[in-house]
Design an enzyme around this catalytic site. Structure first.
Site, PDB file in Angstrom:
ATOM      1  N   CYS A  82       0.905  -1.175   0.166  1.00  0.00           N
ATOM      2  CA  CYS A  82       0.019  -0.093   0.040  1.00  0.00           C
ATOM      3  C   CYS A  82       0.880   1.369   0.135  1.00  0.00           C
ATOM      4  O   CYS A  82       1.492   1.374  -1.105  1.00  0.00           O
ATOM      5  CB  CYS A  82      -0.871  -0.067   1.270  1.00  0.00           C
ATOM      6  SG  CYS A  82      -2.392   1.049   0.802  1.00  0.00           S
ATOM      7  N   HIS A 173      -3.107  -5.361   1.403  1.00  0.00           N
ATOM      8  CA  HIS A 173      -2.587  -5.544   2.710  1.00  0.00           C
ATOM      9  C   HIS A 173      -2.483  -6.936   3.239  1.00  0.00           C
ATOM     10  O   HIS A 173      -3.331  -7.500   3.736  1.00  0.00           O
ATOM     11  CB  HIS A 173      -3.193  -5.018   3.932  1.00  0.00           C
ATOM     12  CG  HIS A 173      -3.131  -3.221   3.917  1.00  0.00           C
ATOM     13  ND1 HIS A 173      -2.428  -2.887   4.417  1.00  0.00           N
ATOM     14  CD2 HIS A 173      -3.879  -2.586   3.197  1.00  0.00           C
ATOM     15  CE1 HIS A 173      -2.374  -1.230   4.331  1.00  0.00           C
ATOM     16  NE2 HIS A 173      -3.303  -1.293   3.328  1.00  0.00           N
ATOM     17  N   GLU A 175      -0.828  -8.231   5.336  1.00  0.00           N
ATOM     18  CA  GLU A 175      -0.663  -8.445   6.823  1.00  0.00           C
ATOM     19  C   GLU A 175      -1.804  -8.406   7.529  1.00  0.00           C
ATOM     20  O   GLU A 175      -1.872  -8.881   8.843  1.00  0.00           O
ATOM     21  CB  GLU A 175       0.407  -7.628   7.334  1.00  0.00           C
ATOM     22  CG  GLU A 175      -0.273  -6.200   7.630  1.00  0.00           C
ATOM     23  CD  GLU A 175      -0.382  -5.148   6.264  1.00  0.00           C
ATOM     24  OE1 GLU A 175      -0.426  -6.081   5.006  1.00  0.00           O
ATOM     25  OE2 GLU A 175      -0.772  -4.133   6.233  1.00  0.00           O
TER      26      GLU A 175
HETATM   27  N1  GLN Z   1      -3.274   6.305   0.193  1.00  0.00           N
HETATM   28  C1  GLN Z   1      -2.274   6.247   1.129  1.00  0.00           C
HETATM   29  C2  GLN Z   1      -0.839   6.713   0.591  1.00  0.00           C
HETATM   30  O1  GLN Z   1      -0.714   7.067  -0.437  1.00  0.00           O
HETATM   31  C3  GLN Z   1      -1.962   4.464   1.365  1.00  0.00           C
HETATM   32  C4  GLN Z   1      -3.021   4.191   2.163  1.00  0.00           C
HETATM   33  C5  GLN Z   1      -2.633   2.880   2.718  1.00  0.00           C
HETATM   34  O2  GLN Z   1      -1.358   2.691   3.173  1.00  0.00           O
HETATM   35  N2  GLN Z   1      -3.571   2.237   3.636  1.00  0.00           N
HETATM   36  O3  GLN Z   1      -0.055   7.107   1.512  1.00  0.00           O
END
Ligand code: GLN
Length: 194
Positions: A82, A173, A175
């Site tokens: 992410c 994610h 995890e």
């Molecule tokens: N949108 C977030 C970012 O770009 C990432 C979201 C997340 O890690 N759950 O930092």
């Protein structure tokens, strides 16, 4: 013994810590897992995991602490989930400090408001896998001239997992699931190298 560092600057760290331990047990790999915050601790790692969180905040701290320099100098493999995926990109749709280890362009918050967060089954590494997406980014494009890039998964017309050399970027994610498949894969990729 292999050491995997979970970058502990901002965002969800303990879940990656637990999953990495569980994955290592499952494949009988002897590893140590440590939450790491400074370039000094990162120097001795064989792999780094960068979790979800706020990529702008994590990126600033990475640059300020010269963690980017250490990872590049030592060629340490990174699994980015992410916000971690955003940081691995060479380019995003936002002006922010990046690690830029992968020839990919990432769009942050790619799934819009009504789908801000959702769960959906995805396919990765020949398995069905529970995808947990939280304000998830997606890969808009990658450098097709690089033959070391491998798309690992697509969902809903978007690339959501990609690998370049030992670096792996995921929109979702792993995890936050019960499934250790991806952490096992990352450990195995590191072991290949050592
Ligand atoms: N949108 C977030 C970012 O770009 C990432 C979201 C997340 O890690 N759950 O930092």
């Amino acid at each position: 013994m292999i050491k995997i560092g979970i970058l502990n600057l901002q965002g969800a760290v303990s879940e990656h810590y637990d999953m990495t331990k569980k994955a290592a047990e499952k494949i009988n790999a002897e590893i140590t897992v440590e939450a790491v915050r400074y370039a000094e601790d990162i120097k001795t790692c064989d792999g780094i995991i960068i979790s979800g969180g706020e990529s702008t905040v994590i990126g600033k701290l990475i640059a300020r602490r010269e963690i980017d320099k250490t990872i590049k100098d030592k060629n340490i493999p990174v699994l980015g989930t992410c916000a971690g995926m955003v940081l691995l990109a060479k380019k995003t749709d936002f002006n922010q400090p990046l690690l830029g280890l992968m020839d990919i362009t990432v769009k942050r918050n790619a799934y819009g408001r009504q789908k801000d967060s959702f769960e959906a089954p995805i396919k990765i590494l020949n398995h069905e896998y529970p995808g947990v997406f939280i304000r998830a980014p997606a890969i808009k494009s990658y450098d097709k001239t690089k033959n070391d890039i491998k798309v690992l998964s697509e969902f809903d017309g978007e690339i959501i997992a990609i690998q370049q050399k030992d670096n792996i970027a995921l929109s979702f994610h792993p995890e936050l699931t019960e499934n250790t498949l991806i952490h096992e894969y990352f450990i195995k990729e590191i072991m290949k190298k050592i």
